[in-house]
Design an enzyme around this catalytic site. Structure first.
Site, PDB file in Angstrom:
ATOM      1  N   GLU A  29      37.022  37.071  13.719  1.00  0.00           N
ATOM      2  CA  GLU A  29      37.268  36.523  12.379  1.00  0.00           C
ATOM      3  C   GLU A  29      38.534  37.109  11.769  1.00  0.00           C
ATOM      4  OE1 GLU A  29      35.864  33.533  11.683  1.00  0.00           O
ATOM      5  OE2 GLU A  29      33.995  34.585  12.029  1.00  0.00           O
ATOM      6  N   THR A  31      41.353  37.124  12.915  1.00  0.00           N
ATOM      7  CA  THR A  31      42.268  37.612  13.941  1.00  0.00           C
ATOM      8  C   THR A  31      43.308  36.563  14.324  1.00  0.00           C
ATOM      9  OG1 THR A  31      40.571  36.980  15.545  1.00  0.00           O
ATOM     10  CG2 THR A  31      40.719  39.314  14.967  1.00  0.00           C
ATOM     11  N   LEU A 133      32.108  25.937   8.780  1.00  0.00           N
ATOM     12  CA  LEU A 133      32.042  25.277  10.087  1.00  0.00           C
ATOM     13  C   LEU A 133      33.263  24.401  10.330  1.00  0.00           C
ATOM     14  CD1 LEU A 133      28.266  24.282  10.082  1.00  0.00           C
ATOM     15  CD2 LEU A 133      29.332  26.376  10.936  1.00  0.00           C
ATOM     16  N   SER A 134      34.266  24.564   9.485  1.00  0.00           N
ATOM     17  CA  SER A 134      35.558  23.892   9.623  1.00  0.00           C
ATOM     18  C   SER A 134      35.462  22.373   9.577  1.00  0.00           C
ATOM     19  CB  SER A 134      36.283  24.332  10.894  1.00  0.00           C
ATOM     20  OG  SER A 134      37.661  24.099  10.757  1.00  0.00           O
ATOM     21  N   GLU A 168      47.178  21.832   7.439  1.00  0.00           N
ATOM     22  CA  GLU A 168      46.328  22.678   6.599  1.00  0.00           C
ATOM     23  C   GLU A 168      47.155  23.703   5.832  1.00  0.00           C
ATOM     24  OE1 GLU A 168      42.000  24.495   6.257  1.00  0.00           O
ATOM     25  OE2 GLU A 168      42.565  22.852   7.555  1.00  0.00           O
ATOM     26  N   ASP A 180      40.633  27.060  14.251  1.00  0.00           N
ATOM     27  CA  ASP A 180      39.736  25.943  13.975  1.00  0.00           C
ATOM     28  C   ASP A 180      40.178  24.686  14.701  1.00  0.00           C
ATOM     29  OD1 ASP A 180      38.537  27.768  12.334  1.00  0.00           O
ATOM     30  OD2 ASP A 180      39.186  26.847  10.465  1.00  0.00           O
ATOM     31  N   TYR A 232      41.264  34.652   0.564  1.00  0.00           N
ATOM     32  CA  TYR A 232      41.759  34.520   1.928  1.00  0.00           C
ATOM     33  C   TYR A 232      43.226  34.935   1.990  1.00  0.00           C
ATOM     34  CZ  TYR A 232      42.119  32.329   6.576  1.00  0.00           C
ATOM     35  OH  TYR A 232      42.293  32.094   7.908  1.00  0.00           O
TER      36      TYR A 232
END
Length: 394
Positions: A29, A31, A133-134, A168, A180, A232
């Site tokens: 996560e 990374t 869950l993208s 994105e 993702d 984030y």
């Protein structure tokens, strides 16, 4: 049914249907944007798009969805990150990124820009929104494979994953890595995608869950998160600061043996953020080794340690996620951790088939006792990546 909805919204028949899955990140996560290692797998919940030509050959992009009454239309020439917002920024951001890439390729080849035909797109998604869950990557990748075929661009799955990430990052404004989209594009049945986010090399790692009598239970806490907001971005900034202070390109270049030196040179918060990344990379590589040599029953302690690191060092968990993990660990799960970017979303538990009913009951009871929202509990299967589902006519 999607064909009928497309016709009701746009007055014509679609040319075909394309789909892409959401993903669960087994481990690794935050990374990805640190050029590290991740191990996600595509899940059996998908976004599906129906695509048709724009009416009267107009050079426009027109998008609609089953989760909004809005229909958004924009000229292809006007596609730009600052012209997009809301849910339509996901598919239209992909269209913009693909159009930019096609124009650059045409200019390099012939010195002229390419004229792309307009399109109409209708979206349906079964990937829960805000659950970690993208759902965004599922929409992006389904749109990407559809337009790649419609515009005859010939891009590879890895190239389309990069297009989704650009959309994105620049159109949606979420500073996410490429994990993702890679999982959504490259997933395979009963396997995870081991991705080196620096070299972009991938390896399909068999999971063998069914043979071991195991399944992955997702606990969607229904605490919504948003990667375009500050938490984030702040974690990413801390990682960049740590890398710069340590004189490396990214935290990927540091190993657990470097932690004592890092603690001396970084402030406490920055050190803890960086420690999560360094140790998480190590956990991903160890998870792959154990899956290949010992099977999925051997990875539980790595999942548990990953959650502790995200909770304490990276500080991206919430009480609902912690409760889901703790109850899972106490009721038969081999290992459990939060999954996704954090600040809400879902946890996963690696659990024997026989233990699932009692575990689900324990989670629901614990959430009710804490007066948390009732979580959504469901099993996910490692599944295939983005693909064409079918055509309505030649």
């Amino acid at each position: 049914m999607l064909a009928e909805e497309f016709e009701a919204r746009h007055g014509s028949q679609p040319l075909g249907f394309w789909s892409a899955p959401g993903r669960v990140n087994l481990i690794g996560e935050h990374t990805d944007y640190n050029q590290g290692f991740v191990l996600p797998f595509a899940i059996d919940r998908r976004a599906v798009v129906a695509l048709g030509a724009a009416p009267d050959a107009r050079p426009t992009a027109r998008v609609s969805s089953t989760f909004s009454a809005e229909i958004v239309e924009i000229a292809l020439d006007d596609l730009a990150p600052d012209a997009l917002d809301g849910w339509s920024a996901y598919p239209l951001g992909v269209a913009w990124a693909l159009a930019e890439r096609a124009s650059a390729a045409a200019a390099a080849a012939s010195g002229t820009r390419t004229d792309l035909p307009g399109f109409t797109l209708h979206i349906h998604s079964a990937v829960p929104i805000g659950a970690g869950l993208s759902s965004s990557a599922a929409i992006e990748c389904a749109t990407a494979v559809a337009l790649n075929e419609f515009w005859q661009l010939g891009l590879t799955p890895k190239e389309l994953a990069r297009v989704g990430q650009i959309a994105e990052n620049q159109a949606v404004g979420a500073p996410t890595g490429i994990m993702d989209q890679s999982a959504s594009m490259l997933g395979r049945s009963d396997a995870a995608v081991f991705l080196d986010c620096r070299s972009m090399q991938t390896e399909s790692v068999p999971l063998g869950l069914g043979a071991e009598g195991l399944e992955v239970l997702v606990i969607d806490t229904r605490v919504s998160h948003d990667h375009a907001t500050g938490g984030y971005a702040a974690r990413r900034a801390s990682c960049e600061l740590a890398a710069a202070t340590m004189g490396v390109e990214s935290l990927r270049d540091l190993a657990p043996a470097d932690l004592p030196r890092m603690q001396e040179e970084l402030d406490d918060e920055t050190f803890r953020r960086a420690r999560h990344i360094v140790t998480e990379n190590d956990r991903v590589e160890e998870t792959v080794r154990r899956l290949e040599t010992s099977g999925p029953r051997a990875i539980g302690d790595l999942l548990d340690a990953s959650h502790v690191s995200m909770r304490d060092d990276f500080e991206i968990s919430v009480p609902e996620l912690d409760l889901a993990v703790e109850v899972s660990q106490a009721n038969g799960a081999i290992g459990a951790r939060m999954t996704g970017g954090g600040f809400g979303g879902s946890a996963l538990a690696l659990v024997p088939h026989a233990a699932r009913p009692a575990l689900k009951a324990a989670i629901l009871k614990a959430f009710a006792e804490q007066h948390f929202r009732r979580p959504d509990l469901f099993v996910v299967q490692p599944s295939a990546g983005a693909t064409m589902e079918g055509q309505t006519r030649d």
